[in-house]
Design a protein around this motif. Structure first.
Motif, PDB file in Angstrom:
ATOM      1  N   TYR A 166       0.812  -1.217   0.000  1.00 18.05           N
ATOM      2  CA  TYR A 166       0.000   0.000   0.000  1.00 18.05           C
ATOM      3  C   TYR A 166       0.846   1.269   0.000  1.00 18.05           C
ATOM      4  O   TYR A 166       0.361   2.320  -0.402  1.00 18.05           O
ATOM      5  N   ILE A 167       2.083   1.195   0.447  1.00 19.20           N
ATOM      6  CA  ILE A 167       2.950   2.378   0.439  1.00 19.20           C
ATOM      7  C   ILE A 167       3.435   2.676  -0.977  1.00 19.20           C
ATOM      8  O   ILE A 167       3.330   3.797  -1.471  1.00 19.20           O
ATOM      9  N   ASN A 168       3.955   1.667  -1.644  1.00 18.36           N
ATOM     10  CA  ASN A 168       4.478   1.843  -3.002  1.00 18.36           C
ATOM     11  C   ASN A 168       3.433   1.593  -4.079  1.00 18.36           C
ATOM     12  O   ASN A 168       3.735   1.697  -5.266  1.00 18.36           O
ATOM     13  N   ARG A 169       2.224   1.256  -3.653  1.00 21.86           N
ATOM     14  CA  ARG A 169       1.070   1.073  -4.529  1.00 21.86           C
ATOM     15  C   ARG A 169       1.318   0.088  -5.666  1.00 21.86           C
ATOM     16  O   ARG A 169       1.096   0.382  -6.835  1.00 21.86           O
ATOM     17  N   LYS A 170       1.789  -1.090  -5.256  1.00 18.65           N
ATOM     18  CA  LYS A 170       1.993  -2.157  -6.234  1.00 18.65           C
ATOM     19  C   LYS A 170       1.503  -3.466  -5.629  1.00 18.65           C
ATOM     20  O   LYS A 170       1.424  -3.618  -4.413  1.00 18.65           O
ATOM     21  N   ALA A 171       1.161  -4.385  -6.513  1.00 15.36           N
ATOM     22  CA  ALA A 171       0.686  -5.690  -6.084  1.00 15.36           C
ATOM     23  C   ALA A 171       1.133  -6.735  -7.093  1.00 15.36           C
ATOM     24  O   ALA A 171       1.279  -6.446  -8.273  1.00 15.36           O
ATOM     25  N   GLN A 172       1.321  -7.942  -6.607  1.00 14.20           N
ATOM     26  CA  GLN A 172       1.703  -9.037  -7.484  1.00 14.20           C
ATOM     27  C   GLN A 172       0.462  -9.775  -7.958  1.00 14.20           C
ATOM     28  O   GLN A 172      -0.446 -10.050  -7.173  1.00 14.20           O
ATOM     29  N   TRP A 173       0.428 -10.063  -9.247  1.00 13.04           N
ATOM     30  CA  TRP A 173      -0.620 -10.903  -9.822  1.00 13.04           C
ATOM     31  C   TRP A 173      -0.343 -12.306  -9.322  1.00 13.04           C
ATOM     32  O   TRP A 173       0.688 -12.902  -9.638  1.00 13.04           O
ATOM     33  N   GLY A 174      -1.248 -12.844  -8.548  1.00 13.60           N
ATOM     34  CA  GLY A 174      -1.025 -14.164  -7.975  1.00 13.60           C
ATOM     35  C   GLY A 174      -1.468 -15.286  -8.883  1.00 13.60           C
ATOM     36  O   GLY A 174      -0.959 -16.396  -8.804  1.00 13.60           O
ATOM     37  N   GLY A 175      -2.436 -15.026  -9.737  1.00 14.14           N
ATOM     38  CA  GLY A 175      -2.865 -16.037 -10.684  1.00 14.14           C
ATOM     39  C   GLY A 175      -4.349 -16.314 -10.656  1.00 14.14           C
ATOM     40  O   GLY A 175      -5.093 -15.772  -9.837  1.00 14.14           O
ATOM     41  N   ILE A 176      -4.741 -17.153 -11.574  1.00 14.22           N
ATOM     42  CA  ILE A 176      -6.130 -17.573 -11.730  1.00 14.22           C
ATOM     43  C   ILE A 176      -6.140 -19.095 -11.793  1.00 14.22           C
ATOM     44  O   ILE A 176      -5.333 -19.691 -12.499  1.00 14.22           O
ATOM     45  N   VAL A 177      -7.056 -19.688 -11.063  1.00 15.11           N
ATOM     46  CA  VAL A 177      -7.278 -21.127 -11.161  1.00 15.11           C
ATOM     47  C   VAL A 177      -8.750 -21.316 -11.511  1.00 15.11           C
ATOM     48  O   VAL A 177      -9.628 -20.905 -10.747  1.00 15.11           O
ATOM     49  N   ILE A 178      -8.999 -21.871 -12.675  1.00 10.75           N
ATOM     50  CA  ILE A 178     -10.372 -22.080 -13.147  1.00 10.75           C
ATOM     51  C   ILE A 178     -10.550 -23.564 -13.436  1.00 10.75           C
ATOM     52  O   ILE A 178      -9.660 -24.203 -14.005  1.00 10.75           O
ATOM     53  N   GLY A 179     -11.690 -24.090 -13.045  1.00 16.06           N
ATOM     54  CA  GLY A 179     -11.995 -25.489 -13.318  1.00 16.06           C
ATOM     55  C   GLY A 179     -11.867 -25.801 -14.791  1.00 16.06           C
ATOM     56  O   GLY A 179     -12.218 -24.984 -15.650  1.00 16.06           O
ATOM     57  N   LYS A 180     -11.381 -27.005 -15.097  1.00 16.30           N
ATOM     58  CA  LYS A 180     -11.124 -27.397 -16.487  1.00 16.30           C
ATOM     59  C   LYS A 180     -12.354 -27.262 -17.379  1.00 16.30           C
ATOM     60  O   LYS A 180     -12.244 -26.900 -18.541  1.00 16.30           O
TER      61      LYS A 180
END
Length: 175
Positions: free
Chosen positions: A81-95
């Motif tokens: 929140y200080i540097n206003r960045k976040a890591q994309w953690g990913g998406i898991v979707i059922g097959k």
């Protein structure tokens, strides 16, 4: 295009569905995360952690608007929140839901939240070099390849390269 999806918080009722996804070998083949065998009791604690200790991470269920049924989950980690960045953690979707554009739509919903509600300026993430579908989705929602990380992840008895990709709020707003 009509919205087909919405995001919501994880609930204890999601345990069986999440545990099934997190134990599916094929879903983790192309991610930068490693595969672990996860008991339902461990996932119960994991869900509890996501519900109550979510200051620097955001895990959300992906649900269909029509049926309210979950089709997967999406996340952002290392939220700064200080540097206003976040890591994309990913998406898991059922097959059974893959290949229908749900990942792209869910990704846009997550970026809307990260940029519009949480005030992030940059989102960055890592995509395995050989996962073309995931890289196409990232580019569709505005991520740019910034570099190639050699031997980034060890999976299936060998190292794999991954792209580091970023998107800035100003670029996302232009799309």
């Amino acid at each position: 295009m009509d919205k087909r999806l919405f995001l919501r918080a994880l609930e204890y009722d999601d345990l069986e569905f999440i545990n099934k996804l997190r134990n599916d070998d094929t879903l983790f083949e192309f991610t930068c995360g490693n595969k672990y065998f996860i008991s339902s009791q461990r996932d119960k604690k994991w869900i509890e952690d996501k519900i109550f200790n979510n200051n620097s991470q955001l895990y959300l269920m992906i649900c269909t608007v029509n049926s309210y049924d979950p089709i997967g989950y999406i996340c952002s980690t290392n939220i700064d929140y200080i540097n206003r960045k976040a890591q994309w953690g990913g998406i898991v979707i059922g097959k059974e839901f893959s290949g229908k554009g749900y990942g792209t739509e869910a990704g846009k919903l997550l970026l809307d939240h990260l940029f519009g509600e949480l005030g992030m300026n940059m989102v960055y993430g890592f995509w395995k070099e050989d996962h073309d579908a995931s890289l196409r989705m990232a580019e569709k929602i505005g991520f740019q390849k910034d570099g190639l990380m050699r031997d980034y992840v060890f999976k299936k008895n060998r190292f794999h390269n991954a792209y580091i990709c970023t998107i800035l709020k100003r670029d996302y707003e232009k799309k």
